[in-house]
Structure formats: C-alpha cells, structure tokens
Design an enzyme around this catalytic site. Structure first.
Site, mmCIF file in Angstrom:
data_model
loop_
_atom_site.group_PDB
_atom_site.id
_atom_site.type_symbol
_atom_site.label_atom_id
_atom_site.label_comp_id
_atom_site.label_asym_id
_atom_site.label_seq_id
_atom_site.Cartn_x
_atom_site.Cartn_y
_atom_site.Cartn_z
ATOM 1 N N TYR A 64 0.825 -1.210 0.000
ATOM 2 C CA TYR A 64 0.000 0.000 0.000
ATOM 3 C C TYR A 64 0.867 1.272 0.000
ATOM 4 O O TYR A 64 0.545 2.268 0.659
ATOM 5 C CB TYR A 64 -0.961 0.014 1.198
ATOM 6 C CG TYR A 64 -1.971 -1.119 1.226
ATOM 7 C CD1 TYR A 64 -2.166 -1.964 0.130
ATOM 8 C CD2 TYR A 64 -2.741 -1.352 2.364
ATOM 9 C CE1 TYR A 64 -3.078 -3.007 0.171
ATOM 10 C CE2 TYR A 64 -3.659 -2.395 2.403
ATOM 11 C CZ TYR A 64 -3.818 -3.217 1.310
ATOM 12 O OH TYR A 64 -4.726 -4.249 1.358
HETATM 13 N N1 LIG Z 1 -5.824 -8.525 -1.098
HETATM 14 C C1 LIG Z 1 -6.100 -7.902 0.029
HETATM 15 O O1 LIG Z 1 -5.648 -8.277 1.087
HETATM 16 C C2 LIG Z 1 -7.035 -6.733 -0.008
HETATM 17 C C3 LIG Z 1 -7.621 -6.355 -1.203
HETATM 18 C C4 LIG Z 1 -8.492 -5.278 -1.180
HETATM 19 C C5 LIG Z 1 -8.741 -4.615 0.000
HETATM 20 N N2 LIG Z 1 -8.144 -4.987 1.152
HETATM 21 C C6 LIG Z 1 -8.385 -4.251 2.415
HETATM 22 O O2 LIG Z 1 -9.750 -3.933 2.516
HETATM 23 C C7 LIG Z 1 -9.910 -2.521 2.615
HETATM 24 C C8 LIG Z 1 -11.213 -2.104 1.969
HETATM 25 O O3 LIG Z 1 -11.217 -2.376 0.578
HETATM 26 P P1 LIG Z 1 -11.331 -1.211 -0.482
HETATM 27 O O4 LIG Z 1 -10.710 0.025 0.099
HETATM 28 O O5 LIG Z 1 -10.843 -1.745 -1.772
HETATM 29 O O6 LIG Z 1 -12.874 -1.036 -0.710
HETATM 30 P P2 LIG Z 1 -14.171 -0.582 0.114
HETATM 31 O O7 LIG Z 1 -13.929 -0.470 1.557
HETATM 32 O O8 LIG Z 1 -15.250 -1.459 -0.372
HETATM 33 O O9 LIG Z 1 -14.447 0.876 -0.525
HETATM 34 C C9 LIG Z 1 -13.620 1.947 -0.308
HETATM 35 C C10 LIG Z 1 -14.164 3.121 -1.102
HETATM 36 O O10 LIG Z 1 -15.464 3.441 -0.620
HETATM 37 C C11 LIG Z 1 -15.535 4.836 -0.325
HETATM 38 N N3 LIG Z 1 -16.389 5.012 0.868
HETATM 39 C C12 LIG Z 1 -16.169 4.613 2.139
HETATM 40 N N4 LIG Z 1 -17.215 4.942 2.933
HETATM 41 C C13 LIG Z 1 -18.113 5.579 2.133
HETATM 42 C C14 LIG Z 1 -19.384 6.164 2.370
HETATM 43 N N5 LIG Z 1 -19.963 6.183 3.584
HETATM 44 N N6 LIG Z 1 -20.034 6.737 1.312
HETATM 45 C C15 LIG Z 1 -19.481 6.741 0.068
HETATM 46 N N7 LIG Z 1 -18.281 6.196 -0.202
HETATM 47 C C16 LIG Z 1 -17.594 5.623 0.826
HETATM 48 C C17 LIG Z 1 -14.119 5.281 -0.090
HETATM 49 O O11 LIG Z 1 -13.965 6.639 -0.492
HETATM 50 P P3 LIG Z 1 -13.591 7.814 0.571
HETATM 51 O O12 LIG Z 1 -12.114 7.762 0.765
HETATM 52 O O13 LIG Z 1 -14.030 9.044 -0.134
HETATM 53 O O14 LIG Z 1 -14.381 7.559 1.810
HETATM 54 C C18 LIG Z 1 -13.298 4.349 -0.975
HETATM 55 O O15 LIG Z 1 -13.117 4.915 -2.257
HETATM 56 C C19 LIG Z 1 -8.655 -1.948 1.945
HETATM 57 O O16 LIG Z 1 -8.396 -0.598 2.318
HETATM 58 C C20 LIG Z 1 -7.621 -2.918 2.436
HETATM 59 O O17 LIG Z 1 -7.253 -2.594 3.759
HETATM 60 C C21 LIG Z 1 -7.300 -6.042 1.173
#
Ligand SMILES: NC(=O)c1ccc[n+]([C@@H]2O[C@H](COP(=O)([O-])OP(=O)(O)OC[C@H]3O[C@@H](n4cnc5c(N)ncnc54)[C@H](OP(=O)(O)O)[C@@H]3O)[C@@H](O)[C@H]2O)c1
Length: 255
Positions: A64
């Site tokens: 990250y």
């Molecule tokens: N392979 C792996 O291990 C792996 C892969 C993917 C993810 N992950 C972990 O899982 C976490 C979450 O996954 P992700 O970040 O891909 O996706 P997510 O949590 O499904 O979505 C994040 C997105 O949603 C937006 N968001 C959050 N709250 C919101 C709300 N109340 N209203 C509107 N938009 C909102 C955020 O924008 P804003 O910044 O504007 O809030 C961001 O762009 C990652 O950060 C990581 O730590 C791990």
C-alpha cells in the site's frame, strides 16, 4: 464502538475496521475516482480521526505504498490500543506488484513492516495472495514460516487474504484469521465465512462497498445484517480517507 473477538486469536477488534490503501497508494487501484494522496500532515490527521471514531482494527500492507510508514508515524504513543494487521507476499514498486512467498522474502518483509510501523510485533499477519492463491499454500514452506514468526512473537496471529473460495477453504486448516471479499453483489465466500466462524477462525471482510462502486449505506447494511454470515464476522474493514464518511459507516454498524 462494539468490539468482537477475532475468532480464537485472543484479539478483540472494532466491528468496523479501517483499510489504509488510500493512505499510501493511488496508482493501479480500482476506486471509482482518481484521488490525490494526502500530505504527511493530512495523513496523520486522518489516522487520528479514524481512531477517534473508535476504530481499533487497522489493516495495511507493504503493497500500500506509503501507508505503513505514515501509520507508524501517526500511531506513536497509541500503538498498544490498536490491532495492527499487515501482510506479506506482495510489494508494489514503480506501479507494478511483485510477489514472493519464500521464507526469506516473508521474514524480510515483516521486519521491514515492523520498522515502518515502529513496533516490535503486529497483531495479525496475512498472506497477501496473488491469483494462484491455492498453490502457494500447498507444497511450500509458507505456512511453516508464518507459524515460526508467530512462535517468535513477531505476530500474534497469522492468516490469509486471497481471491478464490478454494484457497480460503484451504486456509481454514491453518489460519487464525481469514480476510475475504463479500458484497451484496458477490456472496461467493458465504459458505467459507460460515465455516470459519464455526471453526473459530476470525473473519475480516474486505471490499464490502465494492471498492466504492456500490451504494455505500445499502452495501454496508446488507453485509452487517446478512444473517448467514453476521455472527461469523469480527470486523468489516472499510477503506476511506474521509472521516465524515467513516463516521456514517460506524453509525450504521452501531444501529
Ligand atoms: N488482497 C487484500 O488483502 C485486499 C484487497 C483489497 C482490499 N483490502 C483491504 O480492505 C480494505 C477495503 O477495501 P477497499 O478500500 O478496496 O474497498 P471498500 O472499503 O469497499 O471501498 C472503499 C471506497 O469506498 C468509499 N467510501 C467509504 N465509505 C463511504 C461512504 N460512507 N459513502 C461513500 N463512499 C464511501 C471510499 O472513499 P472515501 O475515501 O471518499 O471515503 C473508498 O473509495 C482496503 O483498504 C484494504 O485494507 C485487502
């Protein structure tokens, strides 16, 4: 915020966790909109705002970008109140991911993470799996390496964050913690999440908002209220740079 046991790991985590991809990396990501990385000062303030919401579980990874380093800087003085989850197996350089699950690479990766996070141990260490996520658990010394690192006290628990349901099922044989994707549009991991709950493996959900492509409130409510998995899930890890949005997410989880 409510906390929940992370399976039988002995750890307790906030029901909403925070994912830090956006804190340190803005290339080769799948969010709906391009975004600028926060400055160092903004990053510190974002971390503190998330902690002030009652979030104790923070998920990060060497892949990250600047996230681990920024996190380490911001949590000096409160590290012991947090459950830090990081990963091994993937690095991200010059816009490209590289994978190495050898014992040497895994050990070196964790040492680097500990240095950047300014701590002597993490709480959860996950395999950051690539597409070949079943093969890397089978016939390799990866699991043994993780177990040794846990025995040495460098991590309190070990686990797996992969892609396929087959690999998640295989991980139930050795993992303390399973991180998997689950959304209102993709429930393919439902059975393995239930099985993990029954086996005492702590479940962390990722991408529950479809990385921002799903309607946030509806997507989060779906995951939290979905009876087949709700009792198995310790924490829903949401990525965000926006503490107002995270506050809304936390409010939904608290209802
Ligand atoms: N392979 C792996 O291990 C792996 C892969 C993917 C993810 N992950 C972990 O899982 C976490 C979450 O996954 P992700 O970040 O891909 O996706 P997510 O949590 O499904 O979505 C994040 C997105 O949603 C937006 N968001 C959050 N709250 C919101 C709300 N109340 N209203 C509107 N938009 C909102 C955020 O924008 P804003 O910044 O504007 O809030 C961001 O762009 C990652 O950060 C990581 O730590 C791990």
């Amino acid at each position: 915020m409510d906390t929940r046991p992370l399976g039988r790991s002995g750890l307790s985590v906030s029901h909403v966790g925070w994912g830090t991809v956006k804190l340190g990396r803005n290339t080769a990501v799948k969010f709906p909109e391009a975004f600028a990385l926060p400055s160092d000062a903004e990053a510190r303030s974002i971390v503190h705002n998330m902690i002030d919401l009652g979030i104790t579980l923070i998920d990060t990874a060497p892949a990250y970008g600047l996230a681990e380093e920024r996190l380490g800087d911001a949590i000096l003085g409160c590290r012991d109140e947090l459950v830090l989850c990081t990963k091994v197996g993937e690095t991200f350089k010059d816009g490209v991911s590289h994978h190495d699950f050898s014992a040497k690479a895994v050990r070196e990766s964790l040492e680097e993470s500990l240095r950047r996070l300014r701590t002597d141990h993490v709480d959860v260490l996950l395999v950051h799996a690539d597409d070949d996520d079943l093969a890397l658990q089978d016939g390799t010394d990866l699991v043994q390496t993780l177990q040794r690192l846990r025995d040495e006290g460098k991590t309190r628990s070990i686990g797996f964050s992969g892609k396929t349901t087959e690999a998640a099922e295989a991980a139930l044989g050795w993992a303390d913690v399973l991180m998997c994707a689950y959304t209102m549009e993709d429930r393919s991991h439902e059975a393995v999440i239930k099985a993990a709950g029954a086996a005492g493996v702590g479940v962390l959900l990722k991408k529950v908002l479809g990385s921002g492509h799903l309607p946030a409130a509806e997507a989060l409510q779906f995951v939290l209220n979905n009876a087949p998995i709700a009792s198995s899930v310790a924490s829903v890890v949401i990525g965000s740079l926006n503490s107002t949005r995270m506050e809304a997410n936390v409010a939904i989880a608290q209802r």
